[in-house]
Motif scaffolding. Structure first.
Motif, PDB file in Angstrom:
ATOM      1  N   PHE A 366       0.833  -1.196   0.000  1.00  0.00           N
ATOM      2  CA  PHE A 366       0.000   0.000   0.000  1.00  0.00           C
ATOM      3  C   PHE A 366       0.870   1.248   0.000  1.00  0.00           C
ATOM      4  CE2 PHE A 366      -2.671  -3.299   1.867  1.00  0.00           C
ATOM      5  CZ  PHE A 366      -3.829  -3.146   1.119  1.00  0.00           C
ATOM      6  N   GLY A 367       0.691   2.073  -1.016  1.00  0.00           N
ATOM      7  CA  GLY A 367       1.362   3.365  -1.035  1.00  0.00           C
ATOM      8  C   GLY A 367       0.646   4.309  -0.077  1.00  0.00           C
ATOM      9  N   ALA A 373       3.337  15.234  -0.222  1.00  0.00           N
ATOM     10  CA  ALA A 373       2.164  14.874  -1.012  1.00  0.00           C
ATOM     11  C   ALA A 373       0.878  15.156  -0.246  1.00  0.00           C
ATOM     12  CB  ALA A 373       2.235  13.400  -1.401  1.00  0.00           C
ATOM     13  N   ALA A 374       0.895  14.917   1.072  1.00  0.00           N
ATOM     14  CA  ALA A 374      -0.290  15.184   1.893  1.00  0.00           C
ATOM     15  C   ALA A 374      -0.634  16.665   1.860  1.00  0.00           C
ATOM     16  CB  ALA A 374      -0.049  14.719   3.326  1.00  0.00           C
ATOM     17  N   PRO A 402      10.495  12.179   6.058  1.00  0.00           N
ATOM     18  CA  PRO A 402      10.115  13.372   6.818  1.00  0.00           C
ATOM     19  C   PRO A 402       8.676  13.257   7.317  1.00  0.00           C
ATOM     20  CG  PRO A 402       9.937  13.811   4.474  1.00  0.00           C
ATOM     21  CD  PRO A 402      10.485  12.416   4.607  1.00  0.00           C
ATOM     22  N   SER A 403       8.327  13.998   8.353  1.00  0.00           N
ATOM     23  CA  SER A 403       6.934  14.054   8.803  1.00  0.00           C
ATOM     24  C   SER A 403       6.569  15.520   9.009  1.00  0.00           C
ATOM     25  CB  SER A 403       6.742  13.266  10.098  1.00  0.00           C
ATOM     26  OG  SER A 403       7.190  14.006  11.211  1.00  0.00           O
ATOM     27  N   GLU A 435      -1.711  12.271   6.590  1.00  0.00           N
ATOM     28  CA  GLU A 435      -0.358  11.769   6.335  1.00  0.00           C
ATOM     29  C   GLU A 435      -0.231  10.326   6.814  1.00  0.00           C
ATOM     30  OE1 GLU A 435       4.317  12.898   7.379  1.00  0.00           O
ATOM     31  OE2 GLU A 435       2.678  13.853   8.470  1.00  0.00           O
ATOM     32  N   GLY A 436       0.350   9.490   5.980  1.00  0.00           N
ATOM     33  CA  GLY A 436       0.546   8.091   6.337  1.00  0.00           C
ATOM     34  C   GLY A 436      -0.637   7.198   6.001  1.00  0.00           C
TER      35      GLY A 436
END
Length: 613
Positions: A366-367, A373-374, A402-403, A435-436
């Protein structure tokens, strides 16, 4: 509670005509026991492989075939019973309910009632109660759950906009006209329904008792012509291989190590695993398919080296077998094998042919939405100006994994923008929540499952292009004890092979395996920054490290590859400094010197950590 909301084809799952077959019904299936779990696996697999038409679809035929052990609920407004009531076809709705009860059994089918404040539910709920009274089919109260709590409604709307490439301000048929689609408490449900329908949820839950077995290894049986005892064949292969690798007599150190490994491999039941891997690697070599020398913890096994699974001497490089396999390990060990990317499929086809096409599958992955991108996706969904969103996305630093939350702490410009602009604050806070999250499913680039029986005896599958793909991710498959192999397609093996063929035209005796590992010109080339086309060395960051390090041994190159990753990367400056100034090397304790001397006092390898402990 293990279950699935399935789609039921209006006619047969093989019928795929536009308009007639493009709106399948919803149906809830819950596993009462392990038989139900096995049947659900087969049902959803068939729906994906044979019934896919916009969505995976089962039909009445497969529901009848795989109904045992399953509890069925009539589903939401998109269920067949509800949809027929919406169309004012009470008679057809009643017949559909009776049909499902006949399929699943008197105690295993429930009419589902919901109240999210929707007009359609207000219309049909009285009829659902009537239908239950007339047929004796019990009714159960549920709440559609698309997010955990009521605060998730806005995020759901944003995600829908992202997936349909629209904005949250546009009309979207996939949007819900309610914010009630969350997991409600028993008290909230009691207030809504005040009936036995709520109590039935507990009765159903108490009936659902699936026990999934983790850690039980499920290896396919290795077979070969003339082999009747796999353990004896394995031992013989190892001792013969050691003579070929080390000469005769075999050094005592190698004999001692092999005896130790053999005892653990045989004791833990991994003989067939070694034989399977050695067999398909031998096949590849017999067809002149380039195979890598080995990567990962598997090269720590002298038995693998003897059987030509790997080509790296674990004694020479002080590699530990325990990193690959030890009695305390609860998951399958893992040989990562590199093949020429142009011919990798030939090896997979060989394995499928040997063990059975239905015993082998690819693996899903799963990407997920990364930080930048978020930000961009959420900004687009919110309808914000591109320039504004772009400027925020660029404040997220380029780094490994990164987050957004970490960037808020470390990047002053981003923190200031969030503090001073309410629109940016909303953008960033929303992006943190998505995100995620999974964005799309695809096929793992290398992972293959080889099962002792049909894969669908253990896990559900889907069809992607012409490949059968396990629906569970690699980590889950390992926990279930299935044999997961990484058949890595490596372009550089193909390039090297092509180069060797060119060299052999003028130097027929040239053998890439005989290149000396201490050629000074190679180290000079890397130090000067000529790293383009060199596997794992061609990134700009790696090139910079090499030019500062000025490597002059294979150990330097091994260390750099190990250091250039999250975590150890912070040790690179110390490593380089100590490499050029050995007098600066210090050890916390004298006993660490023998372990860390090769890496100039830095802890670089997992083997070093294990030796220290």
């Amino acid at each position: 509670i293990i279950g699935c909301e399935v789609y039921v084809a209006p006619r047969s799952r093989f019928d795929k005509e536009t308009k007639i077959d493009s709106s399948p019904y919803h149906l809830i299936l819950l596993c009462e026991n392990n038989t139900g779990y096995q049947n659900l696996i087969k049902l959803v697999s068939d729906a994906s492989v044979n019934g896919f038409y916009n969505k995976p679809r089962c039909d009445r035929e497969t529901l009848k075939k795989y109904h045992e052990g399953l509890i069925c609920l009539s589903a939401c407004l998109s269920g067949e019973v509800a949809r027929r009531l919406m169309q004012d076809n009470y008679g057809e709705a009643k017949q559909a309910a009776l049909d499902y009860r006949n399929i699943f059994g008197k105690d295993n089918y429930f009419i589902e009632i919901q109240d999210h404040g929707l007009e359609g539910q207000r219309k049909i709920n009285p009829y659902l109660y009537t239908l239950s009274e007339e047929t004796g089919i019990p009714i159960v109260a549920t709440n559609d759950a698309h997010y955990i709590d009521e605060n998730g409604a806005e995020i759901q709307r944003v995600l829908t906009a992202i997936s349909t490439n629209t904005t949250i301000n546009e009309k979207n048929p996939l949007n819900f006209n309610t914010k009630e689609l969350y997991i409600k408490s028993a008290d909230q449900m009691d207030i809504l329904f005040k009936s036995k329908a709520v109590q039935n949820t507990l009765r159903i839950a108490e009936r659902c008792n699936v026990e999934i077995e983790f850690g039980d290894i499920k290896l396919p049986k290795f077979t070969a012509e003339g082999v009747s005892d796999n353990i004896e064949f394995f031992k013989k292969s190892v001792w013969q291989g050691l003579k070929e690798r080390y000469g005769n007599p075999v050094p005592e150190e190698a004999i001692s190590r092999a005896k130790y490994e053999l005892e653990i491999i045989i004791g833990m039941g991994y003989v067939d695993y070694y034989l399977i891997v050695a067999d398909f690697i031998a096949f590849a070599r017999s067809r002149d398919i380039p195979v890598g020398p080995g990567r990962g913890s598997g090269v720590g096994s002298i038995c693998a080296y003897a059987m030509k699974i790997t080509s790296i001497d674990p004694l020479k490089y002080n590699l530990l077998f325990e990193r690959f396999l030890n009695p305390e390990r609860v998951t399958m060990p893992d040989f990562d094998v590199d093949f020429c990317y142009a011919r990798r499929q030939e090896v997979i086809d060989y394995v499928a042919g040997k063990y059975g096409q239905d015993h082998v599958s690819q693996i899903i992955t799963f990407g997920t939405m990364a930080a930048k991108a978020a930000i961009r996706d959420v900004g687009r969904a919110m309808g914000l100006p591109y320039a504004k969103v772009d400027s925020v996305a660029k404040m997220i630093p380029f780094s490994l994994h990164p987050s957004i939350e970490r960037s808020l702490k470390e990047e002053k410009d981003l923190a200031e923008a969030v503090k001073n602009d309410a629109e940016i604050a909303k953008l960033v806070n929303t992006a943190i929540k998505v995100e995620g999250m999974p964005r799309h499913a695809s096929m793992h680039a290398a992972g293959i499952v080889i099962a002792p029986k049909a894969v669908t005896e253990f896990v559900p599958v889907i069809k992607s292009d012409n490949s059968i793909v396990a629906q569970y991710t690699m980590g889950i498959l390992e926990q279930l004890g299935l044999l997961k192999m990484d058949f890595l397609g490596l372009r550089y093996l193909t390039v090297i092979n092509d180069c060797v063929k060119q060299v052999n035209k003028t130097a027929p005796d040239f053998d890439v395996n005989n290149i000396p590992p201490d050629d000074g010109e190679v180290f000079s080339m890397l130090t000067s920054g000529q790293t383009a086309g060199v596997f794992q060395f061609e990134s700009s960051g790696m090139t910079s490290v090499l030019s500062r390090l000025k490597p002059d041994s294979l150990e330097d190159l091994i260390a750099v590859i190990s250091l250039y990753r999250p975590g150890p990367m912070q040790s690179i400056p110390i490593y380089i400094e100590n490499r050029h100034h050995p007098e600066k090397i210090t050890y916390r304790h004298p006993i660490l010197k023998d372990i860390l001397e090769v890496t100039y006092g830095c802890i670089v390898y997992q083997e070093q950590v294990m030796q220290i402990v």
